[in-house]
Each structure stands twice: as structure tokens, then as C-alpha cells.
Design an enzyme around this catalytic site. Structure first.
Site, short mmCIF file in Angstrom:
data_model
loop_
_atom_site.label_atom_id
_atom_site.label_comp_id
_atom_site.label_asym_id
_atom_site.label_seq_id
_atom_site.Cartn_x
_atom_site.Cartn_y
_atom_site.Cartn_z
N SER A 201 3.84 -5.39 0.05
CA SER A 201 2.46 -5.84 -0.12
C SER A 201 2.41 -7.21 -0.77
O SER A 201 3.29 -7.57 -1.57
CB SER A 201 1.71 -4.84 -1.01
OG SER A 201 0.47 -5.34 -1.43
N TYR B 68 0.45 -0.13 -8.54
CA TYR B 68 0.68 -0.19 -7.09
C TYR B 68 1.65 -1.32 -6.76
O TYR B 68 2.63 -1.13 -6.04
CB TYR B 68 -0.65 -0.41 -6.35
CG TYR B 68 -0.48 -0.71 -4.88
CD1 TYR B 68 -0.06 0.28 -4.00
CD2 TYR B 68 -0.71 -1.99 -4.39
CE1 TYR B 68 0.11 0.00 -2.65
CE2 TYR B 68 -0.54 -2.28 -3.05
CZ TYR B 68 -0.13 -1.28 -2.19
OH TYR B 68 0.03 -1.56 -0.85
#
Length: 336
Positions: free
Chosen positions: A143, A168
Site C-alpha cells: 500500500s 494498517y
């Protein structure tokens, strides 16, 4: 090839399965269909692949598609250390593409354990299966969040990424380090793809594209953080899938390293207020904007340097923000 795609009921995973099947690959799809967001949306995506809700709801039961002869689906958690190896044992995979993860930056602030379970334990389980069953090529989702507080733009894959500001992001960076170790120790060819703000038809309802559109359509206020002083490298789903497919289909051997990371983005950041303007213009309706301070875990700007991906695979995003928003709104109106 015979390919395992995890996270196959997810936004990117669903589109990737459809692309690979059209290319003639055999796909084993896996997803736990959790309730982080609408399960119905996930079931409806799978229905597009010829998989009915009643069939895919049974845990660890293989389901054949009514639409694609080369598609088999399992409902399973990656954390399931007993059953996951059984799937690897039953199918001789040529390649594994891991898109399964607990998604969402903001959700991770209040629900950290979900990210430890799925993104760390689950990821380690699938890496270990790749080792045990001699999988030679492993492609996985990372990501843009890993760049965290990096100030240099555009973001390059070689930049240091030691300042994640959400759990995350920390789990995604951990995935990259784990993949490096498995490449180094066991010779597994691993390729990490850092996705940049993916949007488009069948997109997630926790993302800005849906949140803005849905609020404007229903006459509700939208939350605009940091006074609108944000920019994102919005990347249309078809462009993302073209890049992932190119990586999967590339069987060239890298003599220098079995470990690679690529940014996969549009490389053209769009100001958040301009993005909202485009949605407003195409809907023909103005948004009521609720200006708010910066959110925890958020960053001011993302901008992908996708040059290495472009050089190796002739990757070139082709959908601009106007066309992408139009395509999304057409789908939104037909679906919702």
C-alpha cells in the site's frame, strides 16, 4: 497458469479474477467474506463470477463457478493454519497472488487486533505454504500507506519507509520485510505492489469515491479533512488490474534479486477539492462540505513514481479522473 487469488471477493481481487479468467488462466479464489463492509456487495461481486451467495457461504467447501469452468472458490480465513495448507496440497499452484487483508487506515486505529490477525498471522501462513509447497512466484498487495510521513515526492519504491502512522501501514510494511526474508532464505520470487488510492465500479463503500457520491446524492454533508488541503494519486481500477496482470504474466527471471517492490499508481495526484468538484459536476449537484481538521493516520499527499513498473512492463495508466468518475457514477446509479 493455475493461480491462487486471495481476497477474491474484494474490490481489486474480484476484478483481477475476472481478468485472469479471460486471459485463460485457471483460478482458485479464496476469501473469508468478513463484515468489515457490506457482505452483500461482496456476494454480488462473486455473483458476477458465477458464484451464488448460498454456495459460497459454506466454510472450506470448494464451489465451482456457473460462468467460468476454470474458477473454484473457497470461503476460508488465511489465519486457518490447519486448512490453508490443505488447499495448497490439493492444487498445484504455479503462482499465488495475495490480496487478502484487513483493509482501512481509520479502522485500524480502533481495531488493531484485526490487522494483527489477518495482515500478519494470515500473511505469514500463506508465505509458509508457499515455502512448504515450493511455490516459485508470490505476488502480494502492499500500500501507498507505507510511505507514512515521508516528505519527498513523488514516492519512490527505494525510499526509506520507517515512519508508518497507522497500524494498517505498519502491517503492510511488515509484509514487505517478511517477503524479503522468504525470498532471501527460500528463493521464492516475491513481488510487492504498493497500490495508490484505487477507485472505480464495485469499489469499497468506506472509500472517498463512495462516501462523497452517496452523501451528495442523498443531500447529506461530506467530511472534508485538513480543510481540503489534501491530494491523492487516484488510480482507476482497470489501470491497476492491467499492472497486476502484467506482473503475474511475467515469468522472466531476475538475476540480481528474487525480491521486488513496485509502486502502481496513476502518477498524477489530484487535489481533493478538485476530485469533489468533478463528482459534483457530473452529478449536477453541489456538496455541502463539512470542513474538519486532519485525521489521525492520514497524510497530506500521495504521489506514485511508477517509472520502474512502466519500464519493465510498458505499464501506462490510461483513464483520467473525468472518465474514471463518469464510469463509477454510471455503475453507482445502476447498482444502488
Amino acid at each position: 497458469m493455475k493461480i491462487l487469488v486471495t481476497g477474491s471477493a474484494g474490490f481489486i481481487g474480484f476484478h483481477l479474477c475476472r481478468k485472469l479468467l479471460k486471459e485463460g488462466h485457471s483460478v482458485v479464489a479464496l476469501d473469508n467474506i468478513n463484515d468489515y463492509y457490506s457482505e452483500e456487495l461482496k456476494f454480488d461481486r462473486l455473483l458476477q463470477l458465477g458464484l451464488s451467495k448460498s454456495d459460497v457461504s459454506v466454510y472450506n467447501t470448494p464451489v465451482n463457478s456457473d460462468k467460468y469452468n476454470e474458477l473454484l472458490f473457497y470461503k476460508l480465513n488465511l489465519e486457518d493454519r490447519e486448512l490453508l495448507p490443505e488447499i495448497f496440497k490439493a492444487h498445484k499452484f504455479d503462482l499465488v497472488c495475495n490480496l487478502a487483508a484487513q483493509a482501512g487506515v481509520r479502522f485500524s486505529i480502533d481495531n488493531p487486533q484485526a490487522y494483527i490477525d489477518s495482515n500478519l498471522l494470515g500473511f505469514s501462513n500463506i508465505l509458509e505454504c508457499c515455502r512448504q509447497f515450493s511455490i516459485k512466484s508470490f505476488v502480494y498487495a502492499s500500500s501507498s500507506s507505507v510511505y507514512g510521513l515521508n516528505k519527498k515526492i513523488p514516492f519512490e519504491a527505494e525510499d526509506r519507509v520507517d515512519e508508518p502512522i497507522s497500524l494498517y501501514a505498519a502491517t503492510k510494511r511488515s509484509n514487505e520485510l517478511m517477503a524479503y526474508t522468504y525470498s532471501h532464505l527460500y528463493g521464492i520470487k516475491t513481488t510487492g505492489l504498493r497500490f495508490f488510492t484505487v477507485y472505480g465500479p464495485w469499489g469499497r463503500p468506506d472509500m472517498a469515491m463512495f462516501l462523497f457520491t452517496n452523501a451528495i446524492v442523498n443531500g447529506e454533508a461530506i467530511n472534508v479533512f485538513n480543510g481540503g488541503n489534501l491530494a491523492r494519486d487516484f488510480t482507476y481500477i482497470d489501470d491497476i488490474i492491467e499492472g497486476v496482470s502484467a506482473v503475474i504474466n511475467d515469468q522472466r527471471i531476475d538475476e540480481n534479486s528474487d525480491y521486488r517492490i513496485f509502486n502502481i499508481g496513476n502518477s498524477k495526484p489530484v487535489k481533493l477539492l478538485d476530485f469533489i468538484d468533478e463528482i459534483e459536476n457530473q452529478l449536477g449537484k453541489k456538496a455541502e462540505k463539512r470542513m474538519l481538521p486532519m485525521q489521525q493516520g492520514d497524510v497530506e499527499q500521495t504521489w506514485a513514481d511508477s517509472t520502474p513498473l512502466m519500464q519493465r512492463y510498458a505499464y501506462k495508466p490510461g483513464i483520467n479522473i473525468e472518465e474514471g468518475v463518469r464510469n463509477y457514477l454510471n455503475w453507482y446509479k445502476s447498482y444502488y
